[in-house]
Design a protein around this motif. Structure first.
Motif, mmCIF file in Angstrom:
data_model
loop_
_atom_site.group_PDB
_atom_site.id
_atom_site.type_symbol
_atom_site.label_atom_id
_atom_site.label_comp_id
_atom_site.label_asym_id
_atom_site.label_seq_id
_atom_site.Cartn_x
_atom_site.Cartn_y
_atom_site.Cartn_z
ATOM 1 N N ALA A 49 0.891 -1.106 0.209
ATOM 2 C CA ALA A 49 0.182 -0.021 -0.096
ATOM 3 C C ALA A 49 0.782 1.280 -0.143
ATOM 4 O O ALA A 49 0.746 2.070 -0.792
ATOM 5 N N CYS A 552 -6.159 -2.403 5.064
ATOM 6 C CA CYS A 552 -5.315 -2.932 4.052
ATOM 7 C C CYS A 552 -4.845 -4.158 4.129
ATOM 8 O O CYS A 552 -3.926 -4.596 3.410
ATOM 9 N N GLY A 567 -3.305 -4.822 0.094
ATOM 10 C CA GLY A 567 -2.717 -3.535 0.044
ATOM 11 C C GLY A 567 -2.762 -2.637 -1.370
ATOM 12 O O GLY A 567 -2.816 -1.380 -1.000
ATOM 13 N N ALA A 571 -4.845 0.917 -1.185
ATOM 14 C CA ALA A 571 -4.175 2.161 -1.754
ATOM 15 C C ALA A 571 -5.059 3.257 -2.997
ATOM 16 O O ALA A 571 -4.908 4.199 -2.933
#
Length: 581
Positions: A49, A552, A567, A571
């Motif tokens: 992320a 995440c 992740g 993001a």
């Protein structure tokens, strides 16, 4: 938890191993009072992320509680000279787009692909032979059929069709991994524009339906039925069925006879490495080297990663929006968004002020199934195990089966079910299911010359023992001794080869790595906790009821395994929201 034994391998001085793990954590200019984004936890999803956000121009800081980065994807030197992938230990599910986007090969990631990949030795004498039979599977279909034919010619003929059937299902599921689930909340309560936008999330589902076509009902059964029922429809030989069934229950507190166990099987066959579908491999230097490569990609673009910095609380302003975090030492770090790589339980029940979350949401989070059957044992040995079904070469060099996932106590699906039933009674399995891996068979950098590291992923062990008894040192050692006794039957001399060991029961996995209940997936990969419902219904798109806070980690879609998808997807969700502001 480390126990010493007789060692015959060349002595080596203890390397300052954990120190190099800090190489990427030297943040430029030190800790700043404010960032665009903060990521809680430097597990692989958190690092992914951070790497994506930083590449998108979002100034990002990662705070990790432990002294090493990687979360469960970590390499640690528990016995001097031996480098263990202490928790996760194999790679396959990492999304190809992440491998490419983050330029992980450029940042030092090296892989050892395994072929063959599965070895199941028997204890019985096969067909009058003095050497017990074994089942060795790899990428050569003709050789696989030859191996299976030892047990059933019919199964050998059917196996290519089964593989093709499962491959098609994996292709259908694949697009669902790289996108947020269908936004049911937007469908139900959103504005007209939000409802129109949410239609785009249907595309992966429609694509999956097109791939499966008229066979959709058969595939539905794979996802919902007990894996024993599915395998019984294909095969007759127990060694093959039990070997395949291990992938359906590994890491899950379920029996092969539990409805829905088929999805976990799919979760372990839908990966691939370097363009090879279904391939599994070892990371050169252990799983921590993967986390290092991701961290290097992130920091090269300006991300800051801090170890031994525990986040104590998510900060919320008077308008009900996230405004940063407070560290355990009292330091306040402001940010526009916070992404949590910790479990849903830690994120929402411990770190987030409860008054900002709806009671119904909190209740559902508290009810998540986090039961785990896993005790991971990392073992240092002074020589390779020599199996009765496949004795070692004269000089002890690794043979093809040594690179495999070696399945012990897996000759019959009934054995797996009985092991599960023991745990349901609060007892560690009398004959545990054991997946034994020897990464040093392909990566000699992990151990001194002549020595090896052995990963034992074992189940079933309950979090709390019968009568409410907690695990203590005596219980840990007794269980590990039982596992070693089982291995000794298949590979005489194993116990005498042990130099040291590291025993991680479910409470240990929870305490060290923050895995709730010791669950490697953060919460069970059962059908009621997947896709639309991961972690809970109406909140499966990485966002939560608190504006600016995102999940995440493995507790978010698409779930556990060293995949990185949660992740990456989180993001992008956070970036879209930042952009819209």
């Amino acid at each position: 938890m480390a126990a010493s034994g007789r060692g015959l391998c060349r002595a080596v001085a203890a390397s300052p191993f954990p120190a190099w793990r800090r190489a990427h954590t030297e943040a430029r200019g030190g800790l700043k009072p404010e960032y665009d984004a903060v990521v809680i936890g430097a597990g692989h999803n958190g690092l992914v992320a951070a790497a994506y956000l930083q590449r998108l121009g979002v100034n990002t800081a990662v705070f990790e509680r432990r002294h090493v980065i990687g979360g469960a994807a970590v390499t640690e030197e528990i016995v001097p000279g031996f480098k263990f992938s202490r928790a996760s230990y194999l790679l396959s599910l990492l999304r190809p787009q992440i491998y490419t986007d983050l330029e992980l090969k450029k940042h030092g990631l090296r892989l050892h692909l395994r072929n063959p990949y599965s070895f199941t030795p028997m204890l019985e004498d096969g067909a009058g032979s003095k050497v017990p039979r074994s089942l060795l599977l790899g990428t050569d279909m003709a050789e696989n059929q030859k191996q299976i034919a030892q047990f059933s010619r019919k199964d050998a003929q059917v196996f290519p069709r089964y593989e093709e059937f499962m491959h098609r299902l994996a292709l259908a599921i694949d697009p669902l991994l790289d996108a947020a689930p269908v936004d049911m909340a937007a469908f139900q309560r959103g504005s007209l524009l939000q409802r129109i936008k949410s239609l785009s999330t249907l595309k992966p589902l429609l694509k999956a339906g097109r791939i499966l076509g008229a066979q959709l009902p058969q595939y539905y059964e794979v996802l919902t039925a007990p894996i024993t029922k599915v395998l019984d429809q294909w095969f007759e030989s127990e060694p093959l069925k039990a070997t395949l069934a291990t992938d359906a229950v590994i890491g899950a507190m379920t029996s092969p006879r539990t409805p829905g166990s088929g999805y976990v099987l799919l979760h372990h066959v839908m990966g691939g490495l370097e363009g090879m579908q279904g391939a599994w491999g070892y990371v050169q230097g252990g799983m921590g080297a993967l986390s290092d490569a991701i961290a290097s990609s992130a920091t090269t673009h300006g991300a800051s990663i801090f170890t031994e910095k525990t986040v104590a609380k998510v900060q919320v302003n008077s308008e009900g929006c996230v405004q940063g975090v407070v560290l355990e030492d009292g330091t306040e770090v402001r940010s526009k968004v916070v992404l949590s790589n910790t479990s849903p339980q830690i994120t929402f029940l411990k770190l987030t002020p409860q008054e900002w979350l709806p009671e119904e949401f909190l209740e559902k989070i508290s009810q998540l199934d986090t039961r785990s059957p896993v005790t991971k044992i990392n073992v240092a040995v002074d020589r390779l195990p020599s199996f009765l079904a496949a004795p070692n070469a004269p000089r002890g060099h690794p043979l093809p089966h040594h690179q495999c996932s070696i399945h012990l106590n897996c000759e019959d699906t009934l054995l797996l079910h009985q092991a599960f039933e023991d745990a349901m009674d609060g007892l560690p399995s009398h004959r545990p299911m054991i997946e034994l891996c020897i990464p040093s068979a392909l990566d000699p950098t992990l151990a001194p010359s002549g020595c090896h590291v052995v990963s034992l992923f074992t189940q079933y062990t309950p979090y709390t023992l019968a009568g409410g008894k907690a695990w203590d040192e005596q219980e840990r050692d007794a269980y590990a001794d039982r596992v070693f006794d089982c291995i000794e039957v298949y590979a005489p001399g194993f116990k005498d080869s042990v130099v040291g060991r590291d025993i991680l029961t479910p409470p240990d996995l929870e305490r060290i790595f923050g895995l709730p209940g010791g669950n490697i997936f953060h919460c069970a990969m059962s059908l009621d906790q997947l896709y639309f419902a991961r972690p809970v219904p109406l909140h499966s798109g990485y966002r939560c009821p608190l504006q600016g806070l995102y999940l995440c980690g493995s507790g978010a879609h698409p779930g556990g395994g060293v995949m990185g998808a949660a992740g990456r997807n989180a993001a992008h969700a956070a970036f879209r929201d930042l952009k819209s502001k």
